[in-house]
Motif scaffolding. Sequence first.
Motif, short mmCIF file in Angstrom:
data_model
loop_
_atom_site.label_atom_id
_atom_site.label_comp_id
_atom_site.label_asym_id
_atom_site.label_seq_id
_atom_site.Cartn_x
_atom_site.Cartn_y
_atom_site.Cartn_z
N GLY A 231 107.69 45.62 10.96
CA GLY A 231 107.97 47.00 10.62
C GLY A 231 109.01 47.06 9.52
O GLY A 231 109.96 46.28 9.53
N TYR A 233 111.44 49.84 7.19
CA TYR A 233 111.97 51.19 7.33
C TYR A 233 112.83 51.56 6.13
O TYR A 233 113.56 50.72 5.59
CB TYR A 233 112.82 51.28 8.60
CG TYR A 233 112.04 50.99 9.87
CD1 TYR A 233 111.56 52.03 10.65
CD2 TYR A 233 111.76 49.68 10.26
CE1 TYR A 233 110.83 51.78 11.81
CE2 TYR A 233 111.02 49.41 11.40
CZ TYR A 233 110.56 50.46 12.17
OH TYR A 233 109.84 50.21 13.32
N ASP A 253 112.83 52.34 17.29
CA ASP A 253 111.41 52.30 17.61
C ASP A 253 111.12 51.42 18.81
O ASP A 253 110.29 51.75 19.66
CB ASP A 253 110.62 51.80 16.40
CG ASP A 253 110.28 52.92 15.43
OD1 ASP A 253 110.80 54.05 15.60
OD2 ASP A 253 109.51 52.67 14.48
N ASN A 261 106.84 49.90 13.40
CA ASN A 261 106.00 50.88 12.69
C ASN A 261 104.86 50.25 11.89
O ASN A 261 104.04 50.98 11.32
CB ASN A 261 106.85 51.78 11.80
CG ASN A 261 107.46 51.04 10.61
OD1 ASN A 261 107.24 49.85 10.40
ND2 ASN A 261 108.26 51.76 9.83
#
Length: 823
Positions: A231, A233, A253, A261
């Motif tokens: 992920g 960010y 998360d 994500n």
Amino acid sequence: MAQPHEWMFYEVMWRGWAGRARVPYPVPWWAQAAFRRWSDDFDRGTYASKEAAFASNALYRYWHMVGVKDHRQESLIGQAGEIEPVYDKYSLTFFLYDPAAGTLSLPQLAAGGTVEQRIEAPHLPAVVTAFRTPDGAAYEQRTFAAAVGARQRDLAVTRLAVRSPDGRPREGWLCAAVLPAGPSGFQRHDRRGEQITDRRLTFLRYLPDEARVETNSGWGPVFDTPPEHHGVYGNPDFTRDPAAYLLRNPFHDLVTGGKLNAALQAQDQVAGLCSAALAWPFRVAGEEEFRLDVRLPVDLYSGADDLAELRATPADALEEAHHAFWAAKLLGQGVQPDLPEPVAHLTDLFRLARAQLLVLSDHGEIHPGPTVYDSFWIRDSSVEATACSLVGDTALAEHQLGTHYPLRFNRGTGRIGPCAEYGFYGGPHEKDDHEWDSNGQALWAIGRFDRTRGRDAAFGAKLYTPYVVDAARWLRDNRDRYGLLHSGWSAEHLGERDKPHYWDDLWGIAGLYEAARLAERLGTPEAGELWAAYDDLKEATAASVRWVLAEQRRRGDWETYIPTGPGDVGRRDSTMIGAAAYFHPLRLHMGAKLGGDIDRAARFTLDTMYARFVTGGFRHEAAWNAYGPYLTMQLAHAYLLAGDPARMDALLGWTVAAASPRTEDRAVALGAWNEQHAFPIASDYGEVPHRYWYMGDIPHGWAAAEYLLLVRDILFFEADEDRDPHLYVAPGVRPHWVPDGGTVAVAEAPTLFGAPFGYRLGHDAGERTVTVDVTRAPEGVRFVYPCRFGPVRAATADGRALPVSGDDVRVPAGTGRFTVTYG
């Protein structure tokens, strides 16, 4: 006022820290230390705002270091194992996640588990971080530096092994996070524009086909095993709300949604706080381990060929080569102090200090630190090169003095403040800050190294013209109307830049002495000219000191002390530490070169400093509002040479402890010193000043050099090398160091006489006898053994009785064995 990214970082850190019970956030150790007792006070002369000072990590500059000898860049390791492979770029940290329970265990946080750190071995500059969660999952992380490929480019290598300490089956995710803030801080930006690179992570991308991360325009970590989850960010809507960063990050998360994500890239053009996490599921039981190797480029890499080269050598082979190199260097070469069990740790620290100087050497140019001090100073390097030469790292010392010093010799015809440019030793630091001590330091270091290398090496002859004779003439011709060196900053811990400091003059005297002695050894016609310059500066300095002492007495000052300079009559603060140089490293007390009265005043100054400014270590509140580890060692060394080994031992004991401080049961440093040692860390937060303090760099090369020189001179030191050459044997070895049957030894150690020295000392407590076998000695050099065990009753040299008078046993040159019986 604060820049936007500094304000945002400050807000995100304290909010993340405040909300750690709900969503753990990896606030680094140094930021937690600042939040522990926050103060809005900061150094307004250096930083424009409290947020700038915080983002720069102004107060808690502690970390560990790995690197490759003679390469340009070192990598930093934080107190939770975070890796900052290149200063001011990004950091990589690891943590554990349990998907079944939804729990996140971060080594930065006390609630996340326990962390233990150590150097892998005293001769192996590798950092081992062991992390164990409250539910028993654990990993060990080993981080070291290596060079790969035909061009021998640098990388940091970190190797992780997840295991179950009790053997029970455990499963979860081993996670790695790429973050903008590291052990050294987030972004150093001060009023002088001291900002090496822009550390903000404005762009971050994971490349799954190559199993590596891009950080801005550079290469981030490269994984030997691709992750199964990822992920990335950032700040896609360009918000300026700090709360958004606490919602858009991998930790939030994982805690709230149990997944990352899966984004491959992100940007943050507002604060540069992009982050990424990558995860590897594991299941271990019994003796099983889940292993992960990560390579962090340090030098520049680009393209498929470079990626192949980076990965070509297996991690096992890189680690084996690392072990072999450092074992050969630190165990097989150079001085090897052999100390008994009560003080065996001094040898371990000796090897660590050697490794630090070798790693801090950038292509033969020793820098006093890996971050803000990653630059070259004549002052620091003169002590560092001398230490290297005397502990057996001769090639590094020769490169430093023979190659890099001539590059700092100014040949221009202009002016530097009130002084001529031609003949001055110095680069931007010395010229911009008017550091007038540098010529004396260069001449002193060159002269001492010429002695150590010996006549056949002809080192001094190669540099004599112009680098010695014209540098000496510069000292003669560039002084004020009182015959002293001009006002300047020099060693900036001594006081204001608009005042003169005796430190500069003492170095000038020592440098001119070495230059004149070198001229004599070479038989050059300038010897008389150089002796005249030496005498002139010596007489001017002595006259000034006598005037200051008389003026202080006239004013009713009952203590005798030499202040930092003639412009500071009656200044009784810690800036007087500059007077310690009279003893160490300059040894002007040998022969009382400035006169018996000034010699006595210098000894009284040591006692004044000890009484007023020592609480374990030397407190330099006048300049730093912090302890000074290397200043503590200078004071310890001065006491050794002045004949007070008890105070030397007390200061050494504090220094050794200060190399490995712990706070709240966590290691802060691992056998290294910062230039400063913060009162809160020295006291485990028992003493937190109300006003800001200054901190420099760690490991501090000058401090490492001071430790090497101190331990070496504890074992032996030279005296009166130009008139009555002799060696003091074990002058700093304390009785409680050597139990019955204990031995102290050193072999093939370089000396100022140009030939090696070695001995083995044994102690028979029952017979109250000390026996010393001289295994190697320079020709024609006698010995002095200052017996510390008790009053001397009898002594023999090769079976022949020696006259006994006091506790200094004088032993003739050529003796192979001498014994001393004490009462």
